[in-house]
Design an enzyme around this catalytic site. Structure first.
Site, PDB file in Angstrom:
ATOM      1  N   GLY A  76      14.894  -8.671 -11.173  1.00  0.00           N
ATOM      2  CA  GLY A  76      15.517 -10.025 -12.030  1.00  0.00           C
ATOM      3  C   GLY A  76      14.331 -10.693 -12.858  1.00  0.00           C
ATOM      4  N   ASP A 126       6.559   7.139 -15.590  1.00  0.00           N
ATOM      5  CA  ASP A 126       8.065   8.027 -15.740  1.00  0.00           C
ATOM      6  C   ASP A 126       9.443   7.096 -14.755  1.00  0.00           C
ATOM      7  N   GLU A 140       4.506  -2.653 -13.818  1.00  0.00           N
ATOM      8  CA  GLU A 140       5.838  -2.744 -14.247  1.00  0.00           C
ATOM      9  C   GLU A 140       6.559  -1.860 -13.900  1.00  0.00           C
ATOM     10  N   GLN A 196      -7.568  13.260 -45.819  1.00  0.00           N
ATOM     11  CA  GLN A 196      -6.009  13.083 -45.360  1.00  0.00           C
ATOM     12  C   GLN A 196      -5.903  13.115 -43.564  1.00  0.00           C
ATOM     13  N   PRO A 223       1.061  -1.248   0.070  1.00  0.00           N
ATOM     14  CA  PRO A 223      -0.161  -0.431  -0.001  1.00  0.00           C
ATOM     15  C   PRO A 223       0.553   1.245  -0.403  1.00  0.00           C
ATOM     16  N   ARG A 250       8.973  -7.312 -18.446  1.00  0.00           N
ATOM     17  CA  ARG A 250       8.633  -6.433 -18.645  1.00  0.00           C
ATOM     18  C   ARG A 250       8.864  -6.725 -20.344  1.00  0.00           C
ATOM     19  N   PHE A 261      16.956   8.541  -8.454  1.00  0.00           N
ATOM     20  CA  PHE A 261      15.990   8.659  -6.834  1.00  0.00           C
ATOM     21  C   PHE A 261      16.944   8.244  -6.211  1.00  0.00           C
ATOM     22  N   MET A 314     -11.671   7.750 -34.640  1.00  0.00           N
ATOM     23  CA  MET A 314     -11.601   7.163 -35.995  1.00  0.00           C
ATOM     24  C   MET A 314     -13.140   6.761 -36.022  1.00  0.00           C
TER      25      MET A 314
HETATM   26  P1  TGC Z   1      19.429   0.450  -7.078  1.00  0.00           P
HETATM   27  O1  TGC Z   1      19.764   0.407  -6.001  1.00  0.00           O
HETATM   28  O2  TGC Z   1      18.743   1.237  -8.566  1.00  0.00           O
HETATM   29  O3  TGC Z   1      19.468  -1.829  -7.313  1.00  0.00           O
HETATM   30  C1  TGC Z   1      19.235  -2.957  -6.006  1.00  0.00           C
HETATM   31  C2  TGC Z   1      19.438  -3.774  -6.429  1.00  0.00           C
HETATM   32  O4  TGC Z   1      19.648  -4.009  -7.984  1.00  0.00           O
HETATM   33  C3  TGC Z   1      19.485  -4.128  -9.136  1.00  0.00           C
HETATM   34  N1  TGC Z   1      18.403  -4.138  -9.904  1.00  0.00           N
HETATM   35  C4  TGC Z   1      18.356  -4.413 -11.135  1.00  0.00           C
HETATM   36  N2  TGC Z   1      18.278  -6.518 -10.719  1.00  0.00           N
HETATM   37  C5  TGC Z   1      18.042  -7.265 -12.134  1.00  0.00           C
HETATM   38  N3  TGC Z   1      17.328  -6.278 -12.674  1.00  0.00           N
HETATM   39  C6  TGC Z   1      16.707  -4.967 -12.531  1.00  0.00           C
HETATM   40  N4  TGC Z   1      15.822  -3.450 -13.695  1.00  0.00           N
HETATM   41  C7  TGC Z   1      17.673  -4.272 -11.573  1.00  0.00           C
HETATM   42  N5  TGC Z   1      17.721  -3.153 -11.506  1.00  0.00           N
HETATM   43  C8  TGC Z   1      18.627  -2.879 -10.366  1.00  0.00           C
HETATM   44  C9  TGC Z   1      20.684  -3.399  -8.137  1.00  0.00           C
HETATM   45  O5  TGC Z   1      22.044  -3.251  -9.502  1.00  0.00           O
HETATM   46  C10 TGC Z   1      21.173  -3.366  -7.105  1.00  0.00           C
HETATM   47  O6  TGC Z   1      21.768  -4.651  -7.050  1.00  0.00           O
HETATM   48  P2  TGC Z   1      23.341  -4.663  -5.998  1.00  0.00           P
HETATM   49  O7  TGC Z   1      23.744  -5.731  -6.093  1.00  0.00           O
HETATM   50  O8  TGC Z   1      23.446  -3.840  -5.792  1.00  0.00           O
HETATM   51  O9  TGC Z   1      22.242  -4.612  -4.293  1.00  0.00           O
HETATM   52  O10 TGC Z   1      17.398  -0.189  -5.857  1.00  0.00           O
HETATM   53  P3  TGC Z   1      16.269   1.827  -6.200  1.00  0.00           P
HETATM   54  O11 TGC Z   1      15.425   1.075  -4.618  1.00  0.00           O
HETATM   55  O12 TGC Z   1      16.919   2.724  -5.815  1.00  0.00           O
HETATM   56  O13 TGC Z   1      14.941   1.574  -7.073  1.00  0.00           O
HETATM   57  C11 TGC Z   1      14.795   0.981  -8.686  1.00  0.00           C
HETATM   58  C12 TGC Z   1      13.893   1.681  -9.099  1.00  0.00           C
HETATM   59  C13 TGC Z   1      12.935   2.681  -8.813  1.00  0.00           C
HETATM   60  C14 TGC Z   1      14.430   1.638 -10.984  1.00  0.00           C
HETATM   61  C15 TGC Z   1      13.283   0.415  -8.974  1.00  0.00           C
HETATM   62  O14 TGC Z   1      12.875   0.110  -7.589  1.00  0.00           O
HETATM   63  C16 TGC Z   1      11.760  -0.220 -10.045  1.00  0.00           C
HETATM   64  O15 TGC Z   1      11.862  -0.696 -10.954  1.00  0.00           O
HETATM   65  N6  TGC Z   1      11.007   0.437  -9.193  1.00  0.00           N
HETATM   66  C17 TGC Z   1       9.492   0.434  -9.852  1.00  0.00           C
HETATM   67  C18 TGC Z   1       8.825  -0.690  -9.472  1.00  0.00           C
HETATM   68  C19 TGC Z   1       8.048  -1.771 -10.079  1.00  0.00           C
HETATM   69  O16 TGC Z   1       8.139  -2.345 -11.802  1.00  0.00           O
HETATM   70  N7  TGC Z   1       7.140  -2.923  -9.821  1.00  0.00           N
HETATM   71  C20 TGC Z   1       5.775  -3.705 -10.290  1.00  0.00           C
HETATM   72  C21 TGC Z   1       5.605  -4.641  -8.910  1.00  0.00           C
HETATM   73  S1  TGC Z   1       5.081  -6.500  -9.814  1.00  0.00           S
HETATM   74  C22 TGC Z   1       3.802  -5.430 -11.060  1.00  0.00           C
HETATM   75  O17 TGC Z   1       3.413  -4.562 -11.494  1.00  0.00           O
HETATM   76  C23 TGC Z   1       3.145  -7.228 -11.712  1.00  0.00           C
HETATM   77  S2  TGC Z   1       2.375  -6.470 -13.199  1.00  0.00           S
HETATM   78  C24 TGC Z   1       2.291  -8.153 -13.482  1.00  0.00           C
HETATM   79  C25 TGC Z   1       0.870  -7.837 -14.763  1.00  0.00           C
HETATM   80  O18 TGC Z   1      -0.318  -8.375 -14.382  1.00  0.00           O
HETATM   81  O19 TGC Z   1       1.337  -8.941 -16.034  1.00  0.00           O
HETATM   82  P1  FAD Z   2       2.821   4.873  -7.279  1.00  0.00           P
HETATM   83  O1  FAD Z   2       4.559   4.912  -6.934  1.00  0.00           O
HETATM   84  O2  FAD Z   2       2.653   5.927  -5.674  1.00  0.00           O
HETATM   85  O3  FAD Z   2       3.429   6.313  -8.220  1.00  0.00           O
HETATM   86  C1  FAD Z   2       2.543   7.702  -8.064  1.00  0.00           C
HETATM   87  C2  FAD Z   2       3.092   8.368  -9.491  1.00  0.00           C
HETATM   88  O4  FAD Z   2       4.622   8.924  -8.980  1.00  0.00           O
HETATM   89  C3  FAD Z   2       3.204   7.978 -10.384  1.00  0.00           C
HETATM   90  O5  FAD Z   2       3.223   8.638 -11.796  1.00  0.00           O
HETATM   91  C4  FAD Z   2       5.011   7.744 -10.817  1.00  0.00           C
HETATM   92  O6  FAD Z   2       5.714   7.599 -11.635  1.00  0.00           O
HETATM   93  C5  FAD Z   2       5.306   8.730  -9.548  1.00  0.00           C
HETATM   94  N1  FAD Z   2       6.846   8.320  -9.011  1.00  0.00           N
HETATM   95  C6  FAD Z   2       7.381   7.431  -7.903  1.00  0.00           C
HETATM   96  N2  FAD Z   2       8.321   8.411  -7.994  1.00  0.00           N
HETATM   97  C7  FAD Z   2       8.844   8.805  -8.399  1.00  0.00           C
HETATM   98  C8  FAD Z   2      10.074   9.249  -8.895  1.00  0.00           C
HETATM   99  N3  FAD Z   2      10.630   9.152  -7.603  1.00  0.00           N
HETATM  100  N4  FAD Z   2      10.555  10.496  -9.905  1.00  0.00           N
HETATM  101  C9  FAD Z   2       9.112  11.018 -10.500  1.00  0.00           C
HETATM  102  N5  FAD Z   2       8.007  10.523 -10.102  1.00  0.00           N
HETATM  103  C10 FAD Z   2       7.493   9.468  -9.118  1.00  0.00           C
HETATM  104  N6  FAD Z   2       2.566  -5.430  -8.485  1.00  0.00           N
HETATM  105  C11 FAD Z   2       2.485  -5.920  -7.776  1.00  0.00           C
HETATM  106  O7  FAD Z   2       4.049  -6.664  -6.601  1.00  0.00           O
HETATM  107  N7  FAD Z   2       2.021  -7.826  -8.526  1.00  0.00           N
HETATM  108  C12 FAD Z   2       0.946  -7.553  -9.152  1.00  0.00           C
HETATM  109  O8  FAD Z   2       1.146  -8.394  -9.997  1.00  0.00           O
HETATM  110  C13 FAD Z   2       0.670  -6.239  -9.668  1.00  0.00           C
HETATM  111  N8  FAD Z   2      -0.120  -6.423 -10.453  1.00  0.00           N
HETATM  112  C14 FAD Z   2      -0.853  -5.440 -10.516  1.00  0.00           C
HETATM  113  C15 FAD Z   2      -1.914  -4.701 -11.353  1.00  0.00           C
HETATM  114  C16 FAD Z   2      -2.851  -3.578 -11.411  1.00  0.00           C
HETATM  115  C17 FAD Z   2      -4.038  -3.828 -12.763  1.00  0.00           C
HETATM  116  C18 FAD Z   2      -1.728  -2.746 -11.430  1.00  0.00           C
HETATM  117  C19 FAD Z   2      -2.937  -1.108 -11.672  1.00  0.00           C
HETATM  118  C20 FAD Z   2      -0.967  -2.804 -10.219  1.00  0.00           C
HETATM  119  C21 FAD Z   2      -0.593  -3.672 -10.389  1.00  0.00           C
HETATM  120  N9  FAD Z   2       0.424  -4.304  -9.053  1.00  0.00           N
HETATM  121  C22 FAD Z   2       1.363  -4.885  -9.568  1.00  0.00           C
HETATM  122  C23 FAD Z   2       1.821  -3.124  -9.133  1.00  0.00           C
HETATM  123  C24 FAD Z   2       2.199  -1.654  -9.855  1.00  0.00           C
HETATM  124  O9  FAD Z   2       3.908  -2.309 -10.021  1.00  0.00           O
HETATM  125  C25 FAD Z   2       2.546  -0.552  -9.513  1.00  0.00           C
HETATM  126  O10 FAD Z   2       1.103   0.334  -9.315  1.00  0.00           O
HETATM  127  C26 FAD Z   2       3.166   0.368 -10.027  1.00  0.00           C
HETATM  128  O11 FAD Z   2       4.504  -0.175  -9.776  1.00  0.00           O
HETATM  129  C27 FAD Z   2       2.893   2.326  -9.322  1.00  0.00           C
HETATM  130  O12 FAD Z   2       3.095   1.606  -7.722  1.00  0.00           O
HETATM  131  P2  FAD Z   2       2.392   3.016  -7.312  1.00  0.00           P
HETATM  132  O13 FAD Z   2       0.226   2.354  -8.288  1.00  0.00           O
HETATM  133  O14 FAD Z   2       2.089   2.812  -5.589  1.00  0.00           O
HETATM  134  O15 FAD Z   2       2.836   4.518  -7.930  1.00  0.00           O
END
Ligand code: TGC
Ligand code: FAD
Length: 393
Positions: free
Chosen positions: A246, A376, A372, A288, A142, A252, A392, A346
């Site tokens: 990872g 941003d 994922e 067009q 949350p 992604r 970050f 469209m």
């Molecule tokens: P940072 O200090 O940069 O990194 C921590 C450690 O992680 C390593 N690392 C990675 N390793 C593998 N793949 C990557 N893409 C990696 N990015 C970073 C890094 O080298 C470091 O390793 P080590 O050995 O030095 O410890 O971490 P940070 O805390 O500053 O965060 C960086 C940031 C913001 C890019 C990361 O937290 C991020 O990607 N945030 C976005 C969160 C996100 O994508 N959540 C997704 C949740 S799952 C989901 O949404 C499923 S939806 C599924 C569906 O329905 O299809």
């Molecule tokens: P926040 O992190 O609160 O972000 C809010 C806004 O602030 C965004 O526009 C963001 O870009 C911006 N922001 C945040 N930090 C910064 C920064 N440093 N600089 C500039 N802008 C910033 N998660 C899982 O773990 N497993 C799942 O299976 C999964 N499935 C999902 C399914 C659905 C339908 C949805 C909607 C989400 C799912 N998620 C899942 C969660 C998803 O990964 C998160 O919603 C996403 O990572 C963004 O987190 P948040 O919603 O808390 O937004």
């Protein structure tokens, strides 16, 4: 409301010629399956906000669960481009169906295969591949979405097991999943992954209602109230945030392909409509302004196809960097979202109805552009890569 699926895939740059026979075979069989099984029921499922659970067996049978997991563990043993093409075809049907397959493959099977013990692999992977077990992935909380490192879900050592407490939010497949791959901190604040099984006392998965997006995908919470998890369920081969990140690389990458499918579906529908809809005495496609829209759509789809194909080649060679994957996820999701918005206009009033797939894709992609890693966040990852400055911190 069942609709006739007239989809014809655009291939403006003859990208088919870059694919192997096996990749084309995989793509075509999933395309046929989507036409037969998904298109007739998806509009209804979305209107009712129900995940069509009966598709699980079919998804397993076409190899959509763990396409690149080796066959010895029940996977299909395919390459990364085949995986991408499967995601493309599934998302052409609906992002929610692709989500289910993405989560199962990249966020559940991938971590078990990559970080798990041999016992964990043997216990879970074949059943996950067969759709006998369904999984979900708990990273987001949350109060910690874009910044998962701040997570508060935690476990404490207790002899042969650990005690897990905390909550995850926005978890795809949670309401019906049999197992959850959960990321939590130990007493020292180090992140570990563990498999939590439905039925463990104190583990609940309340469903999230009221979504206007991904309505055919079930989303929920994971709540852990002193859950006793055996230590043998902890992944032995990874610790730290790089574990969950990872997995995200794989998911992604799949999304970068998947959204091309949604974009192709909308382009195809808008193109056909533009040839049939007569206004001011001629098809709207003869104006067009409408041609500009279609020309820009096919240009963007073609660029996205090439981006994902090249990324797939690099991934097959284990040379795709996380930053390259971020670029493709961000670019392609944005491309698809823009195309759905333009295509919807469209079709005029017809564009808002379920008779066409466009508005459904458009609403779905509002989730895909957020999960994922948001639009941003991926921009900042690219920014950090090219400048060397970490926005970050
Ligand atoms: P940072 O200090 O940069 O990194 C921590 C450690 O992680 C390593 N690392 C990675 N390793 C593998 N793949 C990557 N893409 C990696 N990015 C970073 C890094 O080298 C470091 O390793 P080590 O050995 O030095 O410890 O971490 P940070 O805390 O500053 O965060 C960086 C940031 C913001 C890019 C990361 O937290 C991020 O990607 N945030 C976005 C969160 C996100 O994508 N959540 C997704 C949740 S799952 C989901 O949404 C499923 S939806 C599924 C569906 O329905 O299809
Ligand atoms: P926040 O992190 O609160 O972000 C809010 C806004 O602030 C965004 O526009 C963001 O870009 C911006 N922001 C945040 N930090 C910064 C920064 N440093 N600089 C500039 N802008 C910033 N998660 C899982 O773990 N497993 C799942 O299976 C999964 N499935 C999902 C399914 C659905 C339908 C949805 C909607 C989400 C799912 N998620 C899942 C969660 C998803 O990964 C998160 O919603 C996403 O990572 C963004 O987190 P948040 O919603 O808390 O937004």
């Amino acid at each position: 409301m069942a609709r006739t699926d007239l989809f014809q895939a655009p291939d403006y740059y003859l990208i088919d010629e870059l694919l192997t026979d096996e990749q084309k075979l995989v793509r075509d069989s999933v395309r046929a399956w989507v036409k037969k099984e998904v298109s007739p029921i998806i509009e209804d499922a979305c209107q009712k906000a129900e995940f069509p659970k009966h598709l699980i067996k079919g998804l397993a049978s076409i190899g959509a669960f763990g396409p690149y997991i080796p066959t010895e563990y029940g996977g299909a043993g395919l390459d990364q481009i085949s995986y991408g093409l499967i995601m493309q075809e599934l998302e052409r049907g609906d992002s929610g169906i692709r989500s289910t397959a993405s989560v199962q493959s990249s966020l559940v099977m991938y971590p078990i295969f990559t970080y798990g013990s041999e016992e964990q692999k043997k216990k879970y992977l074949p059943k996950l591949a067969a759709g006998e077990l369904m999984g979900c992935f708990g990273l987001t909380e949350p109060d910690h979405g874009s910044n998962p490192n701040g997570m508060i879900t935690n476990f404490k050592d207790a002899d042969d097991h650990v005690i897990l407490n905390g909550a995850k939010m926005w978890i795809s497949n949670a309401p019906f999943a049999d197992i959850a791959v959960v990321w939590a901190k130990n007493e020292h604040g180090v992140i570990h992954g563990l498999v939590v099984e439905r039925g463990m006392a104190g583990f609940t998965t309340p469903e999230t209602h009221g979504k206007w997006s991904l309505r055919a995908s079930a989303t929920g919470e994971l709540v852990f109230d002193n859950v006793k998890v055996p230590k043998e369920n902890i992944f032995p081969n990874v610790k730290g945030l790089k574990g969950p990140l990872g997995c995200l690389n794989s998911a992604r990458y799949g999304i970068s392909w998947g959204v091309i499918g949604a974009a192709m579906d909308c382009y195809d529908a808008a193109l056909r409509y533009s040839k049939q809809r007569i206004q001011f005495g001629k098809p709207i496609g003869a104006f067009q302004l409408q041609q500009k829209k279609l020309a820009e759509m096919i240009t963007e789809i073609t660029k996205a196809q090439l981006l994902s194909w090249r990324l797939g080649v690099l991934k097959n060679e284990h040379r795709a960097s996380p930053q390259q994957i971020s670029m493709a996820k961000r670019n392609n999701v944005n491309m698809a979202l823009e195309i759905t918005r333009t295509a919807r206009q469209m079709l005029g009033g017809m564009g808002i109805t379920g008779e066409y797939p466009i508005m459904r894709h458009m609403m779905n992609l509002e989730s895909v552009v957020t999960y994922e890693g948001t639009h941003d966040i991926h921009l900042l990852i690219t920014g950090m890569d090219v400048t060397g400055f970490n926005a970050f911190e």
